[in-house]
Write an enzyme that holds these catalytic residues in place. Structure first.
Site, PDB file in Angstrom:
ATOM      1  N   HIS A  37       0.940  -1.194  -0.009  1.00  0.00           N
ATOM      2  CA  HIS A  37      -0.002  -0.027  -0.142  1.00  0.00           C
ATOM      3  C   HIS A  37       0.823   1.161   0.001  1.00  0.00           C
ATOM      4  O   HIS A  37       0.281   2.378   0.050  1.00  0.00           O
ATOM      5  CB  HIS A  37      -0.923  -0.062   1.485  1.00  0.00           C
ATOM      6  CG  HIS A  37      -2.060  -0.857   1.241  1.00  0.00           C
ATOM      7  ND1 HIS A  37      -3.311  -0.610   0.698  1.00  0.00           N
ATOM      8  CD2 HIS A  37      -2.122  -2.344   1.474  1.00  0.00           C
ATOM      9  CE1 HIS A  37      -4.090  -1.722   0.945  1.00  0.00           C
ATOM     10  NE2 HIS A  37      -3.411  -2.885   1.443  1.00  0.00           N
TER      11      HIS A  37
ATOM     12  N   LYS B 168      -8.053  14.020   5.392  1.00  0.00           N
ATOM     13  CA  LYS B 168      -7.136  12.776   5.337  1.00  0.00           C
ATOM     14  C   LYS B 168      -6.273  12.744   6.464  1.00  0.00           C
ATOM     15  O   LYS B 168      -6.016  13.778   7.066  1.00  0.00           O
ATOM     16  CB  LYS B 168      -6.578  12.529   3.923  1.00  0.00           C
ATOM     17  CG  LYS B 168      -5.890  13.929   3.510  1.00  0.00           C
ATOM     18  CD  LYS B 168      -5.253  13.676   2.279  1.00  0.00           C
ATOM     19  CE  LYS B 168      -6.278  13.764   1.146  1.00  0.00           C
ATOM     20  NZ  LYS B 168      -6.450  12.509   0.345  1.00  0.00           N
ATOM     21  N   ARG B 169      -5.553  11.657   6.821  1.00  0.00           N
ATOM     22  CA  ARG B 169      -4.498  11.611   7.816  1.00  0.00           C
ATOM     23  C   ARG B 169      -3.606  12.828   7.463  1.00  0.00           C
ATOM     24  O   ARG B 169      -3.087  13.212   6.304  1.00  0.00           O
ATOM     25  CB  ARG B 169      -3.625  10.471   7.756  1.00  0.00           C
ATOM     26  CG  ARG B 169      -4.376   9.093   8.489  1.00  0.00           C
ATOM     27  CD  ARG B 169      -4.589   9.710   9.858  1.00  0.00           C
ATOM     28  NE  ARG B 169      -3.263   9.575  10.814  1.00  0.00           N
ATOM     29  CZ  ARG B 169      -3.199   8.624  11.620  1.00  0.00           C
ATOM     30  NH1 ARG B 169      -4.249   7.946  12.164  1.00  0.00           N
ATOM     31  NH2 ARG B 169      -2.153   8.831  12.428  1.00  0.00           N
TER      32      ARG B 169
ATOM     33  N   LYS C 139     -14.391   8.835  -3.457  1.00  0.00           N
ATOM     34  CA  LYS C 139     -15.787   9.180  -2.771  1.00  0.00           C
ATOM     35  C   LYS C 139     -16.344  10.407  -3.169  1.00  0.00           C
ATOM     36  O   LYS C 139     -17.572  10.526  -3.373  1.00  0.00           O
ATOM     37  CB  LYS C 139     -15.418   8.847  -1.419  1.00  0.00           C
ATOM     38  CG  LYS C 139     -15.160   7.641  -0.884  1.00  0.00           C
ATOM     39  CD  LYS C 139     -14.746   7.598   0.512  1.00  0.00           C
ATOM     40  CE  LYS C 139     -14.166   6.143   0.752  1.00  0.00           C
ATOM     41  NZ  LYS C 139     -13.502   6.158   2.447  1.00  0.00           N
TER      42      LYS C 139
ATOM     43  N   LYS D 275       1.177  14.112   1.931  1.00  0.00           N
ATOM     44  CA  LYS D 275      -0.092  14.575   1.361  1.00  0.00           C
ATOM     45  C   LYS D 275      -0.345  15.923   1.158  1.00  0.00           C
ATOM     46  O   LYS D 275      -1.333  16.554   0.534  1.00  0.00           O
ATOM     47  CB  LYS D 275      -1.095  14.173   2.415  1.00  0.00           C
ATOM     48  CG  LYS D 275      -1.166  12.466   2.417  1.00  0.00           C
ATOM     49  CD  LYS D 275      -2.346  12.206   3.432  1.00  0.00           C
ATOM     50  CE  LYS D 275      -2.322  10.417   3.810  1.00  0.00           C
ATOM     51  NZ  LYS D 275      -2.970   9.949   2.603  1.00  0.00           N
TER      52      LYS D 275
HETATM   53  C1  Z15 Z   1      -2.563   3.553   4.811  1.00  0.00           C
HETATM   54  O1  Z15 Z   1      -3.676   3.936   5.213  1.00  0.00           O
HETATM   55  C2  Z15 Z   1      -2.123   3.445   3.456  1.00  0.00           C
HETATM   56  C3  Z15 Z   1      -0.991   2.666   3.092  1.00  0.00           C
HETATM   57  C4  Z15 Z   1      -0.175   2.637   4.098  1.00  0.00           C
HETATM   58  O2  Z15 Z   1       1.149   1.834   3.829  1.00  0.00           O
HETATM   59  C5  Z15 Z   1      -0.409   2.625   5.569  1.00  0.00           C
HETATM   60 CL1  Z15 Z   1       0.446   1.952   6.633  1.00  0.00          CL
HETATM   61  C6  Z15 Z   1      -1.621   3.158   5.808  1.00  0.00           C
HETATM   62  C7  Z15 Z   1      -3.173   3.875   2.383  1.00  0.00           C
HETATM   63  C8  Z15 Z   1      -2.586   4.725   1.291  1.00  0.00           C
HETATM   64  O3  Z15 Z   1      -1.529   5.741   1.698  1.00  0.00           O
HETATM   65  C9  Z15 Z   1      -3.468   5.078   0.383  1.00  0.00           C
HETATM   66  O4  Z15 Z   1      -3.154   5.911  -0.806  1.00  0.00           O
HETATM   67  C10 Z15 Z   1      -4.265   3.906  -0.105  1.00  0.00           C
HETATM   68  O5  Z15 Z   1      -5.312   4.417  -0.879  1.00  0.00           O
HETATM   69  C11 Z15 Z   1      -4.903   3.345   1.129  1.00  0.00           C
HETATM   70  O6  Z15 Z   1      -3.668   2.728   1.755  1.00  0.00           O
HETATM   71  C12 Z15 Z   1      -5.698   1.963   0.614  1.00  0.00           C
HETATM   72  O7  Z15 Z   1      -4.763   1.286  -0.131  1.00  0.00           O
END
Ligand code: Z15
Length: 837
Positions: free
Chosen positions: A374, A569-570, A684, A575
Site C-alpha cells: 500500500h 485525510k491523515r 468518494k 499529502k
Molecule cells: C495507509 O492508510 C495506506 C498505506 C499504508 O502503507 C499505510 Cl501503513 C496506511 C493507504 C495509502 O496511503 C493510500 O494511498 C491507499 O489508498 C490506502 O492505503 C488503501 O490502499
C-alpha cells in the site's frame, strides 16, 4: 453414524423459527420487545440513545438469522474460501448500513416514527467503530461489504482493540492537537457475537529445539501462553441474505492468576502476567506510514496471525481433506506487511505439527498467500530487529533463516556470483542489529503481489522490487486498483443524490448500486436543464447540512452559496496539507490587498480541513496548529470573511466524512507525485459529484482517464521529475525568495506572526525552505494557477454542474465490487454462492 436432527418434533421447531422481519408491525414489536426485555427500560421516557439501542438489537436479530444461515450454507458446501487479514478495519457506524443491506430501512423509519422518534436522530447516537487509522483500514471495511454483497465466501480477521484510533481534541489556548482515548466498547456493542467457545492458545518467548532427525522439525516450548478469544462481527451483503463474518481476536490471560507466583507471595508479579496478556489487544497503534519496532506491536501481529491460522486450520481439518490440498481450499490476502508472520506460522504448523516435509510445506504456503503493498514510502516498510524476533518468537526466527538460506541458493543458481544482488534481495538487512525485511519475505512467499493503483503498481515493480520481478517474472506482480462501496459512499451518505440518480436512470436503485457502471446512463441527460437544476439543488442541500453542522460547532455563520473546498485525510507531509494552507494564506493576503470593489468579483470560498496526526509526528501536528490559528484570524477578519473562511473540523472519522463528502464542490488530492499509492477519498468525492483538484498521482490518474482531463484540475510535476528535483534541492539549492517569490511572501507572513505563534511554525516552514523533500517550492505556482482555474470554472455554474454529473457518471470502475471481483477471479479463485431465501 447419522445424527438425528432436530431433537424433538421437527414441526414444532420449524413452525417456531423466525426469518428476517420485513413487516413494519414486526419491526415495531421487536423494537418494543427489546426495550422491555434486553434494555429493561420503561417504554415512556425512552431517549434517543435508548431508541438506538433497541433498534440496533432488533436489527441485530435479523443479521444473526442471516449470518447463521450463511455459515451453515458454506460449511455444507465446502468451497474454497478467502481470508482478508488486516490489522485495521475502519467500520464506522453499522445500524444504517445494516438497515440498507437488509432492505428494511423504510420499515424501520416508519416504525421509529410511530414510536415517536426520528430515524436521523436515532442513527447518530451510534459511536463509530474506529479500529483503523485511515485509507488502509477503510479499504478493508469496503472490501468486506463488497465480498458479502457478491456472495463470496470471504472472512476478515483482525484484532478487537479495546481502544480504537484516539479522539482528537483541539486545544483552545493554542490550537494544537490533543489525544484522548476512544473507549468505544463502554456501552455494549450489539454488532458483535462473543464466541467464548472459540479459543486458541498463543505462545510467546520460550525456546526452540531442532529435532536432529533430518526432518527439519523443531519443538518450541516454555515462555508465556495467552488465550485468543473470538468475537464475530456480522457483515451483511446488500440485497442478499449472505452475511459474512469478520472475526476479531481479544487477548486474555490463560489463568487469571499464576498460581505458583501467587503461592510464593509474589502477588504483583502474578497480576502483571495477566495484565501483559490483556495488553496485547488493548490499543490500536495510531501511526500511519511509520514503524517503530515496538515489541508490543510485534506481539499483536503474531497473536493475531497465530489465532487466525489455527482457526483456518481447524475449519480445513473439519473437511477431512489431505493437508496437501490446503491451498486448494484457502486463499489468504495479506493487507500490507502487517500479517507477514502468518507465512512463517503456517510453515511452522505444517512442518512441526503436521509433519509435512519442508519443500511440500513451502509449496502449500506459496500457493496460499497473496500480498498487497500500500505504499512506497521507505519509512513505512516494516523491518523487525533479529534480536527481538529471537527473543519473542525463537522458532519463527529459525524458520525465517531457513527460508533465507533456500532462497539464497535459488538466487545464486540463477545469478551466480552476483553478491550485490543477493544483498539487495535478502530478507535480512545487515546492520547493528540485523533487521528482517517483512516486505521481501511477503514477496518471496506469495503467489501474487499487487499495488493499489496503476501508477503505484508500476512503482512497486520498478522501484521497490525490481530484482524480484527479474527473478520471479513479471506476471507475479500486478495491479488491483482500489474501490469504495457505493452503498455507504453514495446511497447512505447522499440519499438525495441516490434518489435523483434512480429517477434519472429509470432503473431500480438496487440494480445500479450493484453494477455501478450503470451510472454512465447519466451521460445522456447531462444537457437536460431539469437534471442540472435538481443536481445543483441536491448539492446545495448537502452544503446546507454541513453549514448547519459547522455553525453549531463553531458558532459562526457559513455561507452555503460559497464554493466548498475540502481536504480530509491523515496529516502527513507527503499529502501536503501544508501546500493547501499556504495557498489559503496566499489567497487571504491577496484579498486583504484588494479594494472592496475588487473583492466583490472574487469567488467566495469556504475551505475545510479535517484529519488526525500521529501523536509523535511533530511537523504534522504543527500543520494542524497552523491551520487552526490561520482559521481564527481569517474567520474574524471583517474585510475578507465573506469571501474566504476556513475550518479545521476536529476528530475526523468515518461519520464525519459521510457529512463532508456529499457537500464538497471540490476536493484536494495534492500529494507529491508518486507518493500516494491510490487514495480512496478521491473516489468518494467524485461519486458525490465533487470535482478533483489534484496531482498526477495514485488513482487520481485513473479517475482522470475515466472522466476526461477537462473534468479534473491537474497541476504539479510528474513522478519521473521528482527524484531530479530532490537532487537539485540537495546539491544546487536555490533560496525560495528566488525560486518562488509568491511562496516566500507567504512563508514570511507566517514568520511575522500575523497568525500568532511567536515563531513556533519555523520548523514547519523550514521543511519548505530547506531540503523541501515534498517539492512545494516546485509545485506552488502551478498549484495557485490550478486554484485560479477552479475559481474561473465555478463562475459558469451550468458548465460546473455538467462536469459534476459527468464525474459521477464515470465512477463505475471505482466500486469496491469491481476490485473484489478482480481479487476473487485473478487471485483467490473463489466462487459466489447465494444463500437461498
Ligand atoms: C495507509 O492508510 C495506506 C498505506 C499504508 O502503507 C499505510 Cl501503513 C496506511 C493507504 C495509502 O496511503 C493510500 O494511498 C491507499 O489508498 C490506502 O492505503 C488503501 O490502499
Amino acid at each position: 453414524g447419522e445424527e438425528k436432527w432436530p431433537r424433538g418434533d421437527q414441526k414444532t421447531w420449524t413452525s417456531s423459527m423466525r426469518n428476517v422481519f420485513t413487516e413494519t408491525s414486526d419491526v415495531t414489536k421487536s423494537i418494543v420487545n427489546h426495550v422491555q426485555t434486553s434494555l429493561a427500560r420503561a417504554p415512556y421516557n425512552l431517549d434517543d440513545f435508548g431508541a438506538y439501542q433497541a433498534a440496533a438489537l432488533a436489527t441485530r436479530d435479523n443479521l444473526i438469522v442471516n449470518w447463521n444461515e450463511t455459515q451453515i450454507h458454506f460449511t455444507r458446501k465446502q468451497p474454497k474460501r478467502a481470508y482478508y487479514l488486516s490489522l485495521e478495519f475502519l467500520m464506522g457506524r453499522t445500524l444504517s448500513n445494516a438497515l440498507l443491506n437488509l432492505g428494511i430501512q423504510p420499515q424501520t423509519e416508519q416504525s421509529l416514527s410511530s414510536l415517536g422518534f426520528s430515524i436521523e436522530d436515532v442513527l447518530v447516537q451510534e459511536r463509530d467503530a474506529a479500529l483503523g487509522n485511515g485509507g488502509l483500514g477503510r479499504l478493508a471495511a469496503c472490501y468486506l461489504d463488497s465480498s458479502a454483497t457478491q456472495e463470496l465466501p470471504v472472512w476478515g480477521y483482525g484484532l478487537r482493540y479495546k481502544y480504537g484510533i484516539f479522539m482528537q481534541l483541539i486545544k483552545e489556548e493554542d490550537g494544537s492537537q490533543l489525544e484522548a482515548p476512544d473507549p468505544w466498547l463502554e456501552h455494549q456493542n450489539p454488532w458483535e457475537l462473543p464466541r467464548l467457545d472459540v479459543v486458541y492458545e498463543v505462545r510467546f518467548y520460550g525456546s526452540s529445539e531442532r529435532l536432529n532427525d533430518g526432518s527439519g522439525r523443531a519443538v518450541w516450548s516454555g515462555g508465556q501462553e495467552v488465550l485468543a478469544v473470538a468475537y464475530d462481527v456480522m457483515i451483511p451483503g446488500y440485497g442478499t441474505r449472505n452475511t459474512n463474518n469478520l472475526r476479531l481476536w481479544e487477548s486474555k490471560p490463560k489463568r487469571g492468576f499464576d498460581l505458583q507466583s501467587f503461592n510464593a507471595g509474589d502477588y504483583e508479579h502474578a497480576v502483571e502476567a495477566s495484565n501483559s496478556a490483556a495488553a496485547i489487544t488493548s490499543v490500536l497503534y495510531p501511526n500511519d506510514h511509520t514503524t517503530f519496532g515496538k515489541e508490543l506491536r510485534l506481539k499483536q501481529q503474531y497473536f493475531w496471525t497465530a489465532a487466525s491460522l489455527a482457526d483456518m486450520m481447524r475449519r480445513f481439518k473439519n473437511m477431512d481433506k489431505p493437508i496437501n490440498e490446503f491451498a486448494e481450499y484457502n486463499a489468504i490476502q495479506l493487507n500490507d506487511t502487517h500479517p507477514t508472520l502468518a507465512i512463517v506460522e503456517l510453515m511452522r504448523m505444517l512442518v512441526d505439527e503436521e509433519d509435512v516435509p519442508w519443500s511440500q510445506a513451502w509449496t502449500i504456503v506459496t500457493n496460499t498467500f497473496f500480498f498487497t503493498n500500500h505504499t512506497v514510502l521507505p519509512e513505512a516498510l516494516e523491518k523487525w530487529p533479529v534480536p527481538l524476533m529471537q527473543h519473542l518468537l525463537p522458532r519463527h526466527l529459525q524458520i525465517i533463516f531457513d527460508i533465507v538460506r533456500r532462497f539464497f541458493l535459488s538466487v545464486e543458481k540463477k545469478f551466480p556470483g552476483d553478491v550485490a544482488r543477493l544483498a539487495r534481495m535478502s530478507l535480512i538487512e545487515e546492520g547493528f542489529p540485523q533487521q528482517i525485511r517483512m516486505a521481501n519475505l511477503a514477496v518471496v512467499a506469495s503467489r501474487k503481489v499487487n499495488g493499489v493503483a496503476e501508477l503505484h503498481s508500476e512503482l512497486v515493480r520498478k522501484n521497490l522490487f525490481p530484482d524480484f520481478v527479474e527473478f520471479f517474472g513479471k506476471s507475479k506482480f500486478s495491479n488491483v486498483t482500489n474501490g469504495v462501496t457505493p452503498r455507504r459512499w453514495l446511497d447512505q451518505c447522499n440519499p438525495a443524490l441516490s434518489q435523483l440518480i434512480t429517477d434519472t436512470l429509470k432503473l431500480p436503485r438496487d440494480v445500479w448500486l450493484k453494477d455501478l457502471y450503470k451510472l454512465e446512463g447519466l451521460l445522456q441527460h447531462v444537457d437536460d436543464p431539469k437534471l442540472q437544476k435538481s443536481w445543483a439543488a441536491v448539492k446545495r442541500q448537502n452544503k446546507e447540512r454541513l453549514a448547519h453542522f459547522v455553525e453549531q460547532m463553531f458558532g459562526l455563520k457559513v455561507d452555503a452559496s460559497a464554493m466548498f473546498d475540502v481536504q480530509i485525510k491523515r496529516l502527513h507531509e507527503y499529502k501536503r496539507q501544508t501546500l493547501n494552507i499556504l495557498g489559503v494564506i496566499y489567497r487571504y493576503l491577496l484579498l486583504k490587498n484588494m479594494t472592496p470593489e475588487e473583492r466583490k468579483k472574487v469567488n467566495k470560498k469556504v475551505v475545510f480541513f479535517a484529519g488526525k496526526a500521529a501523536p509523535g509526528y511533530y511537523v504534522a501536528k504543527l500543520t494542524i496548529r497552523l491551520i487552526v490559528n490561520v482559521s481564527r484570524v481569517i474567520n474574524a477578519d471583517p474585510d475578507t470573511n465573506q469571501y474566504l473562511s476556513l475550518f479545521f473540523l476536529p476528530d475526523y472519522s468515518v461519520s464525519l466524512a459521510e457529512v463532508l463528502i456529499p457537500a464538497a464542490d471540490i476536493s484536494q488530492q495534492i500529494s507529491t507525485a508518486g507518493t500516494e499509492a491510490s487514495g480512496t477519498s478521491n473516489m468518494k468525492f467524485c461519486l458525490s459529484g465533487g470535482l478533483l483538484l489534484g496531482t498526477v498521482d495514485g488513482a487520481n490518474i485513473e479517475i482522470a482517464e475515466e472522466v476526461g482531463e477537462d473534468n479534473v484540475f491537474f497541476f504539479g510535476h510528474l513522478t519521473p521529475d521528482v527524484d531530479k528535483l530532490r537532487y537539485e534541492h540537495t546539491y544546487h539549492p536555490v533560496p525560495v525568495e528566488q525560486k518562488c517569490p509568491e511562496l516566500a511572501k507567504v512563508l514570511d507572513a507566517v514568520s511575522s506572526n500575523i497568525f500568532g505563534g511567536n515563531g513556533v511554525y519555523e520548523p514547519l516552514l523550514n521543511t519548505v525552505r530547506q531540503g523541501d523533500y515534498y517539492i512545494l517550492t516546485d509545485d506552488f505556482d502551478s498549484y495557485i494557477r490550478a486554484v485560479e482555474m477552479v475559481d474561473e470554472a465555478y463562475q459558469d455554474q451550468t458548465e460546473w454542474i455538467k462536469k459534476s454529473i459527468r464525474t459521477t457518471a464515470k465512477m463505475g470502475k471505482f466500486s469496491s465490487d469491481r476490485a473484489i471481483q478482480d481479487y476473487a477471479q485473478e487471485y483467490w479463485n473463489i466462487e459466489s454462492s447465494r444463500v437461498s431465501e
